[in-house]
Write an enzyme that holds these catalytic residues in place. Structure first.
Site, PDB file in Angstrom:
ATOM      1  N   GLU A  81     -26.587 -95.669 -34.227  1.00 21.12           N
ATOM      2  CA  GLU A  81     -25.801 -94.392 -34.139  1.00 21.12           C
ATOM      3  C   GLU A  81     -26.394 -93.408 -33.184  1.00 21.12           C
ATOM      4  OE1 GLU A  81     -22.882 -92.322 -35.330  1.00 21.12           O
ATOM      5  OE2 GLU A  81     -23.481 -93.987 -36.495  1.00 21.12           O
ATOM      6  N   ASP A 122     -24.362 -92.584 -29.452  1.00 18.47           N
ATOM      7  CA  ASP A 122     -24.002 -91.095 -29.059  1.00 18.47           C
ATOM      8  C   ASP A 122     -24.667 -90.855 -27.981  1.00 18.47           C
ATOM      9  OD1 ASP A 122     -22.789 -90.675 -31.837  1.00 18.47           O
ATOM     10  OD2 ASP A 122     -24.513 -90.101 -32.564  1.00 18.47           O
ATOM     11  N   SER A 141     -17.550 -93.571 -34.636  1.00 14.75           N
ATOM     12  CA  SER A 141     -18.737 -92.958 -34.078  1.00 14.75           C
ATOM     13  C   SER A 141     -18.828 -92.971 -32.618  1.00 14.75           C
ATOM     14  CB  SER A 141     -20.031 -93.810 -34.848  1.00 14.75           C
ATOM     15  OG  SER A 141     -19.887 -93.805 -36.164  1.00 14.75           O
ATOM     16  N   ASP A 195      -0.253 -90.137 -26.386  1.00 18.31           N
ATOM     17  CA  ASP A 195       0.525 -90.387 -27.674  1.00 18.31           C
ATOM     18  C   ASP A 195       0.106 -91.935 -27.932  1.00 18.31           C
ATOM     19  OD1 ASP A 195       1.621 -90.535 -30.260  1.00 18.31           O
ATOM     20  OD2 ASP A 195       3.851 -90.330 -29.368  1.00 18.31           O
TER      21      ASP A 195
END
Length: 659
Positions: free
Chosen positions: A303, A307, A576, A617
């Site tokens: 994680e 990041d 994440s 979109d």
């Protein structure tokens, strides 16, 4: 601050029985047995075990919070970006003094010495430490140790009582009925291999990577690099700063808990995937409760690596601030783990001023989160600390926790939005099923047959910006429209992955997304039965709440991300990954607004929904779960990819045009 000594917990339990409940008392909270299906009730806590008691006081004016936040967040409001300072927020929502006095008197009359009771800086909590015997006598209950299937331990009771005259002054008391198990949003898969490449990558692909420059966009359908991200969303490689210097008061905040980065991984990534970022570049530490980072490379977590390897290349030389909660030992050995409670404590200052077990504030390390009293000066700030440190205006997190005090935490995000903070969260990686990655499909869904879609937390809170995930499908390029992530289980080491989305069972549809969601239902039939409000939960075979807050709000790429973890090259993914991408873009725009003499963006959603044309979109893909295909991505907002992915030039033009 050691909140519970497990060595004591495993001692012989006392055999005292809970006293009979007098007519003057009433049950304040009682746990629904269905929420404890993954917990085992174990031994009774010994009478001398010390517990960190926190009493949540009823606050004033919370019913006004939504309108007050819209007043400073909606781009058509004359008060747009006129954010409050922390003192103004405290004054608006602080409990009535009569509430504070009544509850404090009850505690003192019940045997808790006045010198042991502290009042949090945000005025919303009374805190004191107590033995199990004292807590059981106070609340007419019994505390036991509960064990979760993942090995997590927590003390709790099945119900507790308070005097009838006290009940109207309380939200809840902890430790109480809540069984708090952290549910970190894990990446959907990680491949590891020696010699730089993952074993599941083809030899041909490995050869291409070995000969590919960091600017090559031809492999973005197989591996997302910083160059791919910049090309997808039109992000200039080098931000422009006056005098070529970034601001010192604008840093992207990233929350981590129980997962730690290794500097070796960051250096490998910067060397192999970026230019101009020197080895040794690292996040600014803002540690809570004795957290420690970095760690040796063999202890690195996916994680944190993901990041920082995404955010730093998009922001450098702007800084990233790491809000690391707890060190490795305490994360797995004490109650509760840091998660959002410790983080929010640090924000409002109560953590730093609370004393228990012979300690005050942080444990072992003299480093804390920054002071909320500096919020008005920062682009994202927070609490009273031993070493005040500015907190960034934009904050990213990819963790979740399942518990029943969601509304209390959601209100804290509302208050922080009033102060100009942007909170950006990952929508989750299990589509509409919302459970943890180790849960089977039924356990991840609601209802007796596992057929009801499960909204995640905190992503169903209307006061944060939620990010779903997209990907570049094979044989497509960065110039083609992206699709929602749908990656089924395909090998023993992978996790089935689809972008989290759905509708809250707690929060009604907020005003800022009313038209977008009504348009979605008016033009697209999801094809499932639904119920209307939590009071009719599951009625008539309904799978989702037609009236709830819809999420995600936006999306970004979250699949096949180039990553170094534990010294090895990997491909990684998850919402994440999407979240630091979007958060970095917002932080760059804040930098430009500050340099132009404007205020930071703060709570983003009203502006995003007011001008969805600044987003790309997404109209392909779905988010399966609970034995269904989930929802489908369609034109306009949808509960898979929200309003779409960022278009950086359009976002800059729009937000720089606002006051």
């Amino acid at each position: 601050m050691h909140l519970l000594s497990l060595g004591v917990v495993f001692g012989l339990a006392a055999s005292a029985l809970t006293a009979a409940v007098p007519h003057s008392h009433i049950v304040h909270e009682k746990r629904d047995a269905t929420v404890a299906k993954k917990w085992v009730k174990r031994e009774k806590l010994p009478a001398d075990t010390r517990l960190p008691m926190r009493v949540g006081l009823k606050q004033r004016n919370l019913h006004r919070g939504h309108d007050l936040l819209m007043d400073v967040s909606h781009p058509e409001s004359p008060n747009y970006s006129k954010h409050w300072n922390s003192e103004e927020v405290v004054e608006m929502f602080a409990p009535e003094q009569s509430t504070v006095d009544t509850v404090r008197t009850w505690l003192i009359d019940s045997g808790i010495d006045a010198s042991r009771i502290t009042h949090s800086d945000n005025k919303g909590w009374l805190a004191f430490d107590a033995t199990t015997e004292e807590a059981e006598t106070l609340l007419l209950t019994e505390y036991h140790l509960y064990g979760h299937v993942d090995g997590h331990m927590t003390p709790a009771c099945e119900s507790y009582h308070v005097p009838k005259y006290i009940q109207e002054h309380l939200d809840y008391i902890t430790p109480g009925i809540r069984l708090l198990a952290p549910n970190k949003r894990r990446s959907k898969r990680t491949f590891r291999a020696k010699n730089g490449f993952a074993p599941l990558l083809s030899k041909a692909m490995s050869g291409v990577l070995a000969q590919t420059s960091i600017d090559d966009l031809s492999i973005c359908d197989q591996l997302i690099t910083p160059a791919c991200i910049r090309a997808l969303y039109g992000i200039p490689e080098v931000p422009e700063y006056p005098n070529n210097q970034p601001r010192s008061d604008n840093s992207l905040g990233i929350f981590e808990d129980g997962d730690y980065y290794a500097q070796e991984d960051l250096d490998l990534f910067f060397t192999n995937q970026t230019r101009g970022i020197p080895a040794g570049t690292h996040p600014v530490p803002a540690f809570i409760d004795g957290a420690q980072a970095p760690v040796p490379v063999w202890e690195a977590g996916g994680e944190s690596s993901l990041d920082f390897e995404l955010a730093i290349p998009l922001l450098y030389p702007q800084t990233v601030t790491l809000y690391q909660t707890d060190d490795l030992y305490n994360t797995f050995s004490k109650y509760p783990p840091g998660l959002f409670n410790n983080f929010l404590d640090a924000i409002d200052g109560s953590y730093c001023t609370y004393s228990a077990f012979g300690e005050t504030g942080n444990d072992r390390m003299p480093q804390l989160a920054p002071s909320s009293r500096r919020v008005k000066q920062l682009i994202f700030s927070e609490p009273l600390s031993i070493q005040p440190t500015p907190i960034p205006l934009v904050f990213k997190a990819s963790y979740s926790v399942v518990f029943t005090n969601q509304q209390r935490q959601c209100n804290e995000f509302m208050k922080l939005g009033l102060q100009g903070h942007s909170f950006i969260y990952a929508s989750g990686d299990l589509g509409v099923s919302g459970g943890g990655p180790n849960e089977n499909p039924i356990d991840g869904c609601l209802g007796p047959y596992g057929s009801i879609f499960t909204p995640g937390w905190p992503v169903n809170c209307p006061y944060i910006t939620v990010v779903g995930a997209t990907k570049i499908y094979p044989n497509h390029t960065v110039y083609d429209p992206e699709s929602a992530v749908v990656d089924p289980l395909f090998d023993p080491w992978s996790i089935p992955y689809s972008s989290g989305g759905g509708f809250s069972n707690i929060y009604p549809r907020p005003s800022y997304q009313r038209d977008a969601v009504q348009n979605y239902f008016g033009r697209h039939d999801p094809g499932y039965k639904y119920y209307r409000g939590n009071d009719s939960f599951g009625a008539n075979g309904g799978r989702y709440n037609r009236l709830g807050r819809g999420y995600p709000d936006v999306a970004a790429n979250g699949d096949n991300i180039a990553n170094f973890i534990g010294g090895y090259f990997t491909k990684n993914g998850g919402t994440s990954a999407s979240t630091p991408i979007f958060a970095s873009i917002i932080n760059r725009i804040n930098e430009q607004r500050l340099n132009a003499g404007k205020k930071v963006l703060g709570f983003l959603n009203p502006a995003l929904y007011n001008n969805p044309g600044m987003l790309n979109d997404i109209t392909n893909g779905s988010n399966p779960g609970c034995g269904t295909e989930g929802f489908r991505a369609v034109g306009g907002w949808d509960p898979v990819t929200g309003l779409g992915t960022p278009n950086y030039p359009k976002m800059v033009k729009y937000f720089m045009g606002l006051p």
